[in-house]
Scaffold this active site. Structure first.
Site, mmCIF file in Angstrom:
data_model
loop_
_atom_site.group_PDB
_atom_site.id
_atom_site.type_symbol
_atom_site.label_atom_id
_atom_site.label_comp_id
_atom_site.label_asym_id
_atom_site.label_seq_id
_atom_site.Cartn_x
_atom_site.Cartn_y
_atom_site.Cartn_z
ATOM 1 N N CYS A 1 18.196 54.123 94.746
ATOM 2 C CA CYS A 1 18.923 53.331 95.753
ATOM 3 C C CYS A 1 20.390 53.727 95.868
ATOM 4 O O CYS A 1 20.943 53.753 96.969
ATOM 5 C CB CYS A 1 18.786 51.842 95.462
ATOM 6 S SG CYS A 1 19.312 51.330 93.817
ATOM 7 N N HIS B 1 16.499 49.590 100.120
ATOM 8 C CA HIS B 1 15.307 49.165 99.379
ATOM 9 C C HIS B 1 14.131 48.873 100.305
ATOM 10 O O HIS B 1 13.597 47.764 100.352
ATOM 11 C CB HIS B 1 15.632 47.931 98.540
ATOM 12 C CG HIS B 1 16.625 48.187 97.456
ATOM 13 N ND1 HIS B 1 17.987 48.149 97.682
ATOM 14 C CD2 HIS B 1 16.462 48.510 96.153
ATOM 15 C CE1 HIS B 1 18.617 48.428 96.557
ATOM 16 N NE2 HIS B 1 17.718 48.647 95.619
ATOM 17 N N ASP C 1 20.539 48.196 103.734
ATOM 18 C CA ASP C 1 19.796 48.125 102.477
ATOM 19 C C ASP C 1 18.820 49.298 102.373
ATOM 20 O O ASP C 1 17.949 49.460 103.228
ATOM 21 C CB ASP C 1 19.028 46.802 102.419
ATOM 22 C CG ASP C 1 18.424 46.515 101.048
ATOM 23 O OD1 ASP C 1 18.434 47.421 100.196
ATOM 24 O OD2 ASP C 1 17.959 45.386 100.836
#
Length: 491
Positions: A132, A377, A375
């Site tokens: 990430c 993720h 993000d």
């Protein structure tokens, strides 16, 4: 002690054992979950077959875990300005929402991918669960490249419609209603429930700028071609100059392997090496600050072509400046929140890579006391960027997300961009003003001279093989259980 000085934070290690490998110190407890890889097989003492099985099971679980997302609405306050990439938006009209949509949807969004070619030295074909911070770093660099190569008013012609968002009139001071008055969408007549029926002149001007950018991208295939080329540089294949394969390869020079966790400071130095060693990006340098200090002479020597090559026809290289900082001990020091807001208000800021504990994010703006972010993720199938007509849809996000400032992890890296020497001088002045606060210690500083003048051997911009904050492997006496704050000296 009530305040923590990020500019006084120094990486320390005991011992100077000789070693051919280097490692960048990072707080232990941040960002991602390391997988069992070839680099730690010796310590496990288990057969290779067991390790491979564990790795496959963990990868499969991460692919499932990050292969879907919970659909939750993000609420935006219609009465407070929203800052996105240095620009302000007041989302109280259709025009302003459209302007915000075009800018947000044009940001390059880079997430977990699966089923890409196997990473060298491992059996991994996905970065789910551990990559990430690399993805956040990619988004920061992508933003810098977009600003560097594309027109300032460029907007993606196929910018997606916003989803999972709501716009509300927040009334926190009302004793009877502390939440909000919800206005679900702008599809109905805008005059309903609003005293101001005409958009402001600022909103109209913003929409015209956004529309001109959209028309320009449609009229000029060259701009859209550059957009596609930038995205391809981050493709998940070994030949991509800024792809995961390349970044993991460069991370090996700091003792990292595929499946390890990466911190924001380490990623900054990996990006520096990637830019320095790439042939695709012209007239661009990347500088990483040393010990929360930007040495102006180092930046000038890195960017001034007349110093490096007297025969060069270019006077100045554009520069991306990355500043790794720590905004507190184990948690964010609230005293620095206003400074972070001031930095995100600047046009020269290209974002912040950081996140919340064990969860890296790319911060691109804020509204009130909440950060706006992209993000990484979300696990998506790999896209073959070698095909000229590859789909760009999965590289742009349509769901903006926010989180409270107090959840922000104190370790982060701030990015800036300066196109010319004049822009660099303006950047130094503007950022110095933004850093001014009642807090005793600034987040970071600009100083005259070079890092070598202050006894720092590592030159963060000019060398591709030496980076600051590096100690020999084993310099921590093998103590891997230390808290993240133990790796800094707080003055």
């Amino acid at each position: 002690m009530n305040s923590v000085s990020p500019s006084a934070a120094q990486y320390v290690g005991s011992g100077t054992l000789p070693s051919t490998s280097e490692q960048v110190l990072e707080p232990r407890s941040h960002f991602g979950h390391a997988l069992l890889t070839d680099s730690n097989k010796e310590s496990s003492g288990e057969p290779d077959e067991v390790d491979r099985l564990k790795l496959k099971l963990m990868s499969a679980w991460n692919n499932v875990k990050y292969g879907w997302s919970v659909k939750t609405k993000t609420v935006f306050n219609k009465t407070s300005p929203l800052i996105l990439m240095g620009q302000s938006y007041l989302l109280n009209s259709e025009d302003e929402v459209e302007r915000f949509r075009l800018v947000f949807g044009s940001r390059v969004w880079l997430t977990y991918r699966k089923e890409f070619p196997q990473l060298e030295g491992s059996s991994l074909t996905s970065d789910c669960g551990w990559g990430c911070m690399l993805r956040s770093g990619q988004m920061l660099l992508a933003q810098g490249l977009v600003v560097h190569l594309l027109p300032l008013d460029w907007r993606w012609s196929e910018c997606p419609q916003l989803t999972d968002v709501d716009f509300e009139v927040l009334r926190p001071r009302s004793p009877s209603r502390t939440a909000a008055i919800s206005i679900p969408s702008f599809s109905s007549s805008w005059g309903t429930g609003m005293t101001q029926k005409q958009p402001s002149s600022i909103a109209s001007e913003g929409l015209k700028r956004a529309q001109s950018g959209r028309l320009q991208s449609g009229r000029e295939p060259q701009a859209e071609g550059l957009h596609r080329r930038v995205v391809s540089w981050f493709g998940d294949q070994p030949s991509a100059p800024f792809g995961v394969h390349r970044l993991v390869e460069l991370g090996k020079e700091s003792g990292k392997r595929a499946g390890d966790w990466y911190g924001p400071s380490l990623v900054a130095h990996i990006l520096r090496k990637a830019v320095a060693r790439s042939s695709e990006v012209q007239n661009l340098a990347l500088y990483v600050a040393q010990d929360c200090t930007v040495y102006k002479e180092d930046v000038i020597r890195l960017c001034d072509q007349s110093v490096l090559d007297s025969s060069s026809s270019l006077d100045w290289k554009s520069v991306i400046i990355l500043v790794p900082v720590r905004l507190g001990g184990e948690t964010l020091n609230p005293s620095y929140i206003e400074c972070v807001k001031n930095i995100l208000r600047l046009d020269c800021c290209i974002g912040i890579i950081g996140g919340k504990p064990k969860h890296s994010l790319f911060f691109i703006g804020f509204q009130d006391e909440q950060l706006l972010y992209l993000d990484p993720h979300y696990c998506q199938p790999v896209v073959d960027v070698t095909q000229g007509s590859f789909s760009l849809e999965s590289f742009h996000c349509n769901s903006p997300r926010k989180m409270n400032f107090n959840r922000m992890d104190p370790s982060c890296t701030i990015g800036f961009y300066a196109r010319s020497k004049k822009d660099f001088e303006s950047l130094c002045s503007a950022v110095s003003v933004a850093l001014s606060s009642k807090e005793r210690y600034p987040i970071f500083t600009f100083v005259e001279g070079r890092g070598q003048d202050y006894g720092l051997d590592g030159y963060s911009g000019g060398s591709t093989d030496t980076s600051t904050h590096i100690i020999p492997t084993g310099g921590l006496n093998g103590n891997k259980k230390r808290g993240s704050a133990d790796e800094f000296v707080f003055l």
